[in-house]
Design a protein around this motif. Structure first.
Motif, PDB file in Angstrom:
ATOM      1  N   LEU A   1       1.050  -1.277  -0.360  1.00 19.58           N
ATOM      2  CA  LEU A   1      -0.328  -0.191   0.270  1.00 19.58           C
ATOM      3  C   LEU A   1       0.384   1.121  -0.025  1.00 19.58           C
ATOM      4  O   LEU A   1       0.266   2.210  -0.502  1.00 19.58           O
ATOM      5  CB  LEU A   1      -0.724  -0.002   1.118  1.00 19.58           C
ATOM      6  CG  LEU A   1      -2.051   1.411   1.180  1.00 19.58           C
ATOM      7  CD1 LEU A   1      -2.974   1.524   0.438  1.00 19.58           C
ATOM      8  CD2 LEU A   1      -3.217   0.914   2.591  1.00 19.58           C
ATOM      9  N   ALA A   2       2.031   1.392   0.651  1.00 19.79           N
ATOM     10  CA  ALA A   2       2.864   2.683   0.958  1.00 19.79           C
ATOM     11  C   ALA A   2       3.697   2.633  -0.350  1.00 19.79           C
ATOM     12  O   ALA A   2       3.700   3.846  -0.580  1.00 19.79           O
ATOM     13  CB  ALA A   2       3.915   2.281   2.672  1.00 19.79           C
ATOM     14  N   MET A   3       4.722   1.342  -1.283  1.00 21.11           N
ATOM     15  CA  MET A   3       4.789   1.514  -2.422  1.00 21.11           C
ATOM     16  C   MET A   3       3.926   2.136  -3.296  1.00 21.11           C
ATOM     17  O   MET A   3       4.303   2.942  -4.211  1.00 21.11           O
ATOM     18  CB  MET A   3       5.190   0.435  -3.333  1.00 21.11           C
ATOM     19  CG  MET A   3       6.689  -0.187  -1.978  1.00 21.11           C
ATOM     20  SD  MET A   3       8.009   1.700  -1.288  1.00 21.11           S
ATOM     21  CE  MET A   3       8.882   1.234  -0.061  1.00 21.11           C
ATOM     22  N   THR A   4       3.208   1.965  -3.330  1.00 25.80           N
ATOM     23  CA  THR A   4       2.007   1.856  -4.563  1.00 25.80           C
ATOM     24  C   THR A   4       0.949   3.465  -3.953  1.00 25.80           C
ATOM     25  O   THR A   4       1.502   4.047  -5.330  1.00 25.80           O
ATOM     26  CB  THR A   4       0.307   0.692  -4.523  1.00 25.80           C
ATOM     27  OG1 THR A   4       0.625  -0.955  -4.633  1.00 25.80           O
ATOM     28  CG2 THR A   4      -0.456   1.091  -5.474  1.00 25.80           C
ATOM     29  N   THR A   5       1.284   3.771  -2.849  1.00 31.80           N
ATOM     30  CA  THR A   5       0.234   5.621  -3.130  1.00 31.80           C
ATOM     31  C   THR A   5       1.574   5.656  -3.420  1.00 31.80           C
ATOM     32  O   THR A   5       1.543   7.616  -4.344  1.00 31.80           O
ATOM     33  CB  THR A   5       0.185   5.351  -1.706  1.00 31.80           C
ATOM     34  OG1 THR A   5      -1.285   4.478  -1.444  1.00 31.80           O
ATOM     35  CG2 THR A   5      -0.691   6.839  -1.520  1.00 31.80           C
ATOM     36  N   GLY A   6       2.862   5.871  -2.218  1.00 25.97           N
ATOM     37  CA  GLY A   6       4.080   6.848  -2.663  1.00 25.97           C
ATOM     38  C   GLY A   6       4.482   7.256  -3.921  1.00 25.97           C
ATOM     39  O   GLY A   6       4.452   8.590  -4.134  1.00 25.97           O
ATOM     40  N   VAL A   7       4.210   6.097  -4.680  1.00 26.38           N
ATOM     41  CA  VAL A   7       4.618   5.657  -6.511  1.00 26.38           C
ATOM     42  C   VAL A   7       3.784   6.656  -7.303  1.00 26.38           C
ATOM     43  O   VAL A   7       2.402   6.393  -7.254  1.00 26.38           O
ATOM     44  CB  VAL A   7       5.305   4.969  -7.484  1.00 26.38           C
ATOM     45  CG1 VAL A   7       5.874   5.103  -8.595  1.00 26.38           C
ATOM     46  CG2 VAL A   7       6.609   4.042  -6.205  1.00 26.38           C
ATOM     47  N   ARG A   8       3.331   7.910  -7.810  1.00 27.23           N
ATOM     48  CA  ARG A   8       2.009   8.596  -8.560  1.00 27.23           C
ATOM     49  C   ARG A   8       2.461   7.976  -9.629  1.00 27.23           C
ATOM     50  O   ARG A   8       3.892   8.032 -10.518  1.00 27.23           O
ATOM     51  CB  ARG A   8       2.286   9.749  -8.374  1.00 27.23           C
ATOM     52  CG  ARG A   8       2.830  10.238  -6.926  1.00 27.23           C
ATOM     53  CD  ARG A   8       1.046   9.878  -5.900  1.00 27.23           C
ATOM     54  NE  ARG A   8      -0.511  10.053  -6.288  1.00 27.23           N
ATOM     55  CZ  ARG A   8      -1.089   9.185  -5.929  1.00 27.23           C
ATOM     56  NH1 ARG A   8      -0.884   7.730  -5.523  1.00 27.23           N
ATOM     57  NH2 ARG A   8      -2.260   8.860  -6.195  1.00 27.23           N
ATOM     58  N   ASN A   9       1.857   8.660 -10.908  1.00 27.57           N
ATOM     59  CA  ASN A   9       1.887   7.950 -12.394  1.00 27.57           C
ATOM     60  C   ASN A   9       2.589   8.980 -12.737  1.00 27.57           C
ATOM     61  O   ASN A   9       1.628  10.203 -13.385  1.00 27.57           O
ATOM     62  CB  ASN A   9       0.313   7.546 -12.860  1.00 27.57           C
ATOM     63  CG  ASN A   9       0.420   7.100 -13.842  1.00 27.57           C
ATOM     64  OD1 ASN A   9       1.458   6.880 -15.047  1.00 27.57           O
ATOM     65  ND2 ASN A   9      -0.662   5.972 -15.035  1.00 27.57           N
ATOM     66  N   LEU A  10       3.810   9.282 -13.102  1.00 26.57           N
ATOM     67  CA  LEU A  10       4.217  10.570 -13.245  1.00 26.57           C
ATOM     68  C   LEU A  10       3.960  10.935 -14.928  1.00 26.57           C
ATOM     69  O   LEU A  10       3.604  11.394 -15.721  1.00 26.57           O
ATOM     70  CB  LEU A  10       5.722  10.180 -12.871  1.00 26.57           C
ATOM     71  CG  LEU A  10       6.190  10.132 -12.393  1.00 26.57           C
ATOM     72  CD1 LEU A  10       7.499  10.645 -12.257  1.00 26.57           C
ATOM     73  CD2 LEU A  10       5.694  11.895 -11.225  1.00 26.57           C
ATOM     74  N   THR A  11       3.803   9.724 -15.555  1.00 22.26           N
ATOM     75  CA  THR A  11       3.423   9.280 -17.075  1.00 22.26           C
ATOM     76  C   THR A  11       2.247  10.567 -16.957  1.00 22.26           C
ATOM     77  O   THR A  11       2.646  11.282 -18.320  1.00 22.26           O
ATOM     78  CB  THR A  11       4.021   8.001 -17.698  1.00 22.26           C
ATOM     79  OG1 THR A  11       4.937   7.645 -16.832  1.00 22.26           O
ATOM     80  CG2 THR A  11       3.259   8.072 -19.265  1.00 22.26           C
ATOM     81  N   LEU A  12       0.971  10.004 -16.557  1.00 21.95           N
ATOM     82  CA  LEU A  12      -0.174  10.280 -16.781  1.00 21.95           C
ATOM     83  C   LEU A  12      -0.020  11.987 -16.209  1.00 21.95           C
ATOM     84  O   LEU A  12      -0.764  12.746 -17.134  1.00 21.95           O
ATOM     85  CB  LEU A  12      -0.787   9.532 -15.560  1.00 21.95           C
ATOM     86  CG  LEU A  12      -2.375  10.139 -16.262  1.00 21.95           C
ATOM     87  CD1 LEU A  12      -2.753  10.542 -17.690  1.00 21.95           C
ATOM     88  CD2 LEU A  12      -3.547  10.119 -14.956  1.00 21.95           C
ATOM     89  N   ALA A  13       0.858  12.537 -14.761  1.00 24.76           N
ATOM     90  CA  ALA A  13       0.942  13.622 -14.841  1.00 24.76           C
ATOM     91  C   ALA A  13       1.083  14.681 -15.437  1.00 24.76           C
ATOM     92  O   ALA A  13       0.693  15.343 -15.891  1.00 24.76           O
ATOM     93  CB  ALA A  13       1.454  13.524 -13.674  1.00 24.76           C
TER      94      ALA A  13
END
Length: 276
Positions: free
Chosen positions: A222-234
């Motif tokens: 949960l931490a890693m999934t939430t911590g890493v945002r989708n930079l491609t989309l952003a």
């Protein structure tokens, strides 16, 4: 250049994850509805909502505020599952959430952008094709990897270390790129903006230190999934705005990877924890 690297990193990391995941992993995730609901709420509501509250309270400029919100509202980053793999987290949870959260970011980004008074919805079918391509970049290599593991396990065993090594090298290169090109430009974002990003990244990593919810591997996922945002989309949404917005998203990436990667490497040295 960074967008292209992120896109290739996305494909390589999802292929690495796919060759390590199984259909049974996703079936297990279905039984963890509470954790899934919590993860969706944290990624789509809590983190971007906190971002809007912080940029408004601190009084960031509109462009920096938009960049922060776009990054915070873009869940399902492709390297979240890869870092979960390193952090000895629950890969099934991370992979399943990544697939689930990716499409939600297509809605969350524009919606939360309006909360700071701006619009980032691309015009025309080209925008939809680019975003759709980003989704395919996640789903297709994941599906291929899972098919290989199921139908051609020996091939999957050979592909997995190669894909993971490529993803690791690209991730390291991306972090170095952000450090070289981003650190000197952080003052353009403003130290208030940097502080807001740091708070958001720190908040996203809190499940690692909590005793609840769920098991240790699930909390790490949960931490890693939430911590890493989708930079491609952003970055896609930011490209329709101004260079300052793009720079802010890159600054988010710098602080994000500068925090998540060391945490994952520290957790990688811990003893394996059984997945419940």
């Amino acid at each position: 250049m960074s967008t292209a690297v992120v896109a290739v990193l996305l494909v390589a990391s999802m292929l690495a994850v796919g060759t390590a995941a199984t259909v049974d992993d996703f079936r297990t995730l279905v039984r963890r509805r509470g954790l899934v609901m919590l993860a969706v709420a944290a990624n789509v509501v809590v983190l971007p909502g906190l971002a809007v509250a912080l940029v408004t309270t601190v009084g960031l400029g509109p462009e920096v505020a938009l960049g922060v919100v776009l990054a915070a509202a873009a869940p399902g980053g492709g390297t979240g599952a890869l870092l979960t793999l390193h952090a000895r987290g629950d890969l099934a949870v991370s992979t399943g959430l990544q697939v689930l959260l990716g499409p939600l970011g297509l809605v969350a980004g524009p919606v939360w952008a309006t909360a700071v008074g701006q619009s980032v919805v691309p015009a025309g079918g080209v925008g939809l094709l680019v975003v759709g391509g980003g989704l395919l970049g996640q789903v297709v290599p994941l599906a291929v990897g899972m098919w290989l593991r199921r139908a051609r396990p020996q091939v999957a065993q050979r592909v997995h270390p190669v894909a993971r090594r490529v993803a690791d090298v690209l991730l390291a290169g991306l972090v170095v790129y952000f450090l070289v090109t981003g650190v000197g430009r952080l003052p353009q974002v403003g130290w208030a903006g940097v502080a807001v990003i740091a708070v958001l990244v720190a908040v996203s990593m809190t499940p690692v230190a909590l005793r609840w919810p769920a098991s240790v591997p699930q909390r790490r996922a949960l931490a890693m999934t939430t911590g890493v945002r989708n930079l491609t989309l952003a970055l896609f949404f930011a490209a329709a705005a101004t260079p300052t917005v793009v720079l802010t998203v890159l600054a988010y990436g710098l602080i994000m990877y500068g925090t998540c990667v060391p945490v994952a490497l520290v957790l990688a040295r811990t003893k394996p924890v059984p997945v419940l």
